[in-house]
Design a protein around this motif. Structure first.
Motif, PDB file in Angstrom:
ATOM      1  N   THR A 171      -4.757   9.077   6.271  1.00 20.82           N
ATOM      2  CA  THR A 171      -4.004  10.164   5.667  1.00 20.82           C
ATOM      3  C   THR A 171      -2.696  10.344   6.421  1.00 20.82           C
ATOM      4  O   THR A 171      -2.706  10.617   7.626  1.00 20.82           O
ATOM      5  CB  THR A 171      -4.799  11.477   5.703  1.00 20.82           C
ATOM      6  N   GLY A 208      -8.150  -2.299   5.427  1.00 23.28           N
ATOM      7  CA  GLY A 208      -9.061  -1.717   4.458  1.00 23.28           C
ATOM      8  C   GLY A 208      -9.397  -0.276   4.722  1.00 23.28           C
ATOM      9  O   GLY A 208      -9.907   0.418   3.827  1.00 23.28           O
ATOM     10  N   ASP A 209      -9.111   0.219   5.946  1.00 19.45           N
ATOM     11  CA  ASP A 209      -9.330   1.640   6.236  1.00 19.45           C
ATOM     12  C   ASP A 209      -8.353   2.494   5.436  1.00 19.45           C
ATOM     13  O   ASP A 209      -7.198   2.087   5.200  1.00 19.45           O
ATOM     14  CB  ASP A 209      -9.156   1.924   7.725  1.00 19.45           C
ATOM     15  N   VAL A 210      -8.784   3.681   5.050  1.00 18.98           N
ATOM     16  CA  VAL A 210      -7.915   4.635   4.365  1.00 18.98           C
ATOM     17  C   VAL A 210      -7.486   5.701   5.360  1.00 18.98           C
ATOM     18  O   VAL A 210      -8.328   6.343   5.997  1.00 18.98           O
ATOM     19  CB  VAL A 210      -8.627   5.286   3.158  1.00 18.98           C
ATOM     20  N   GLN A 260      -2.680   9.575   1.052  1.00 10.49           N
ATOM     21  CA  GLN A 260      -3.694   8.635   1.492  1.00 10.49           C
ATOM     22  C   GLN A 260      -3.251   7.208   1.190  1.00 10.49           C
ATOM     23  O   GLN A 260      -2.804   6.908   0.072  1.00 10.49           O
ATOM     24  CB  GLN A 260      -5.034   8.926   0.805  1.00 10.49           C
ATOM     25  N   VAL A 261      -3.373   6.339   2.198  1.00 15.77           N
ATOM     26  CA  VAL A 261      -2.927   4.951   2.079  1.00 15.77           C
ATOM     27  C   VAL A 261      -4.045   4.040   2.591  1.00 15.77           C
ATOM     28  O   VAL A 261      -4.588   4.252   3.675  1.00 15.77           O
ATOM     29  CB  VAL A 261      -1.633   4.695   2.871  1.00 15.77           C
ATOM     30  N   GLU A 262      -4.372   3.021   1.815  1.00 21.19           N
ATOM     31  CA  GLU A 262      -5.330   2.010   2.257  1.00 21.19           C
ATOM     32  C   GLU A 262      -4.576   0.919   2.999  1.00 21.19           C
ATOM     33  O   GLU A 262      -3.699   0.254   2.446  1.00 21.19           O
ATOM     34  CB  GLU A 262      -6.077   1.416   1.064  1.00 21.19           C
ATOM     35  N   LEU A 263      -4.934   0.724   4.276  1.00 25.52           N
ATOM     36  CA  LEU A 263      -4.213  -0.208   5.131  1.00 25.52           C
ATOM     37  C   LEU A 263      -4.368  -1.645   4.642  1.00 25.52           C
ATOM     38  O   LEU A 263      -5.474  -2.064   4.274  1.00 25.52           O
ATOM     39  CB  LEU A 263      -4.680  -0.088   6.577  1.00 25.52           C
ATOM     40  N   GLN A 264      -3.275  -2.380   4.653  1.00 30.06           N
ATOM     41  CA  GLN A 264      -3.286  -3.773   4.224  1.00 30.06           C
ATOM     42  C   GLN A 264      -3.090  -4.683   5.423  1.00 30.06           C
ATOM     43  O   GLN A 264      -2.803  -4.226   6.538  1.00 30.06           O
ATOM     44  CB  GLN A 264      -2.163  -4.014   3.208  1.00 30.06           C
ATOM     45  N   ARG A 307      -6.971   1.175  13.822  1.00 31.45           N
ATOM     46  CA  ARG A 307      -7.712   1.069  12.570  1.00 31.45           C
ATOM     47  C   ARG A 307      -7.923  -0.396  12.196  1.00 31.45           C
ATOM     48  O   ARG A 307      -7.459  -1.297  12.882  1.00 31.45           O
ATOM     49  CB  ARG A 307      -6.966   1.779  11.434  1.00 31.45           C
ATOM     50  N   ALA A 359       0.826  -1.198   0.000  1.00 30.80           N
ATOM     51  CA  ALA A 359       0.000   0.000   0.000  1.00 30.80           C
ATOM     52  C   ALA A 359       0.865   1.255   0.000  1.00 30.80           C
ATOM     53  O   ALA A 359       0.555   2.242  -0.680  1.00 30.80           O
ATOM     54  CB  ALA A 359      -0.922  -0.013   1.219  1.00 30.80           C
TER      55      ALA A 359
END
Length: 384
Positions: free
Chosen positions: A364, A360-362, A377-381, A357, A314
């Motif tokens: 900043t 799948g959460d995004v 912005q990063v979508e957590l993996q 978190r 991500a």
């Protein structure tokens, strides 16, 4: 008038001697009376003791009644956990079950899941769960999360299922509000202690060099060895934490206890029940605490320096870069300063913020590179 002469020719006793003999006789009589006075009193006193009347107490105070009702409602949801370890005799090759320790836990749901601390069952080969009504069951291990000191067991209760603990929240806790701890300190089962929330958002290093446990609730409710894994309740009888540790040089309660907040429990336990393990959300970067501290000293800046970005992660998709070696020197890459506006001063703070978190959460990230600041912005993996 003089006394008549003695017919035997003896002289009359001296008046002083008569007085001395009289006084001696009186003293002897008083001493004899003093010695036998208890017996005389017992002889003259009535044979039947007088009855005492009980002074009416009146109604219990409102806070006393509330505490009693809270304990009576919550007691059946708390369990006593004893663990054992299998040991093989090197000569006979027989396997023996050796008692290892005890702790506490509580009923999570109607399916028979029991929540406790990871360190209560760590290293054990078997665990037995005893209910408040005296029934005992062999427990099966469902899953553990050492990073949160949480473990989930399961027992097969066929009838008269004990009630699950009502769930509360910990995000709105205030320092000073009342809390209640129920557990089995030193094997003294189903013990209630009370106190207040002393502090919030504490961090403690894990046992034996394990990961740091974050966001802990600090309380002065007496927590001793054996309380571990038991519930910490608010005044409404709702679960707000799991009693997990104490701070004490003597090993006993010193008025400083810690509990894993229920908001953390609500994230971790459902995953453990579903998959047997907790998957921590991640950015897809590599960091190092020691090297991060060195770079902070070198640059005079707080935050988390990205050492390496995992290809295809991500963070890689968001364009983050790691540190580089140029001419034998470390050239910092991106420095993460904030997540969703919350500062991250070091690696531990970064991991704690991410743990709040879900995959799948995004989020900043406020990132600095070569003096230039930007938001990414990063979508957590899923972490590894």
């Amino acid at each position: 008038m003089t006394p008549p002469p003695d017919p035997y020719g003896r002289s009359a006793p001296d008046p002083f001697i008569r007085r001395w003999l009289f006084m001696t006789a009186c003293i002897a009589a008083l001493m004899l009376l003093w010695q036998f006075l208890p017996a005389i009193e017992a002889l003259l006193s009535p044979r039947v003791a007088s009855e005492r009347t009980v002074t009416p107490r009146g109604d219990l105070a409102a806070d006393e009644q509330a505490t009693i009702e809270l304990f009576e409602k919550a007691r059946d949801s708390v369990v006593y956990i004893s663990t054992a370890q299998w040991v093989r005799d090197v000569w006979t090759r027989n396997v023996f079950s050796v008692p290892r320790g005890t702790g506490s836990g509580f009923i999570w749901d109607d399916a028979g899941h029991v929540v406790t601390n990871f360190h209560v069952i760590q290293g054990a080969s078997e665990a037995t769960v005893k209910l408040a009504d005296g029934r005992s069951y062999r427990a099966a291990l469902v899953g553990t999360s050492p990073a949160h000191d949480i473990a989930v067991l399961k027992i097969g209760v066929g009838f008269k299922r004990p009630p699950a603990v009502p769930i509360g929240t910990s995000a709105d806790l205030k320092v000073g509000q009342k809390v209640f701890a129920i557990g089995n300190p030193f094997g003294l089962d189903w013990t209630l202690t009370t106190g207040i929330v002393s502090a919030l958002d504490r961090s403690l290093p894990g046992e034996a060099g394990g990961p740091t446990i974050d966001h802990l609730i600090q309380t002065d409710a007496a927590i001793n060895p054996g309380n571990s894994g038991g519930p910490l309740l608010d005044s409404a009888g709702r679960l707000i934490g799991i009693n997990t540790a104490i701070y004490s040089p003597s090993g006993a309660s010193a008025g400083i206890g810690f509990a894993v907040p229920v908001d953390t429990v609500m994230r971790v336990v459902p995953q453990l029940i579903k998959t047997g393990r907790y998957i921590r959300p991640a950015l897809g970067i590599e960091v190092d605490e020691d090297l991060n501290a060195h770079l902070q000293l070198l640059t005079g800046q707080k935050g988390v320096f990205v050492l390496r970005v995992i290809p295809g992660s991500a963070a890689d998709k968001a364009g983050l870069i790691g540190a580089q070696i140029v001419g034998g020197n470390i050239v910092p890459g991106d420095r993460i300063a904030r997540i969703d506006g919350q500062p991250v001063d070091d690696v531990a703070a970064l991991l704690a913020r991410l743990d709040d978190r879900n995959v799948g959460d995004v989020v900043t990230l406020s990132v600095e590179r070569s003096g230039q600041h930007r938001d990414v912005q990063v979508e957590l993996q899923a972490g590894v």
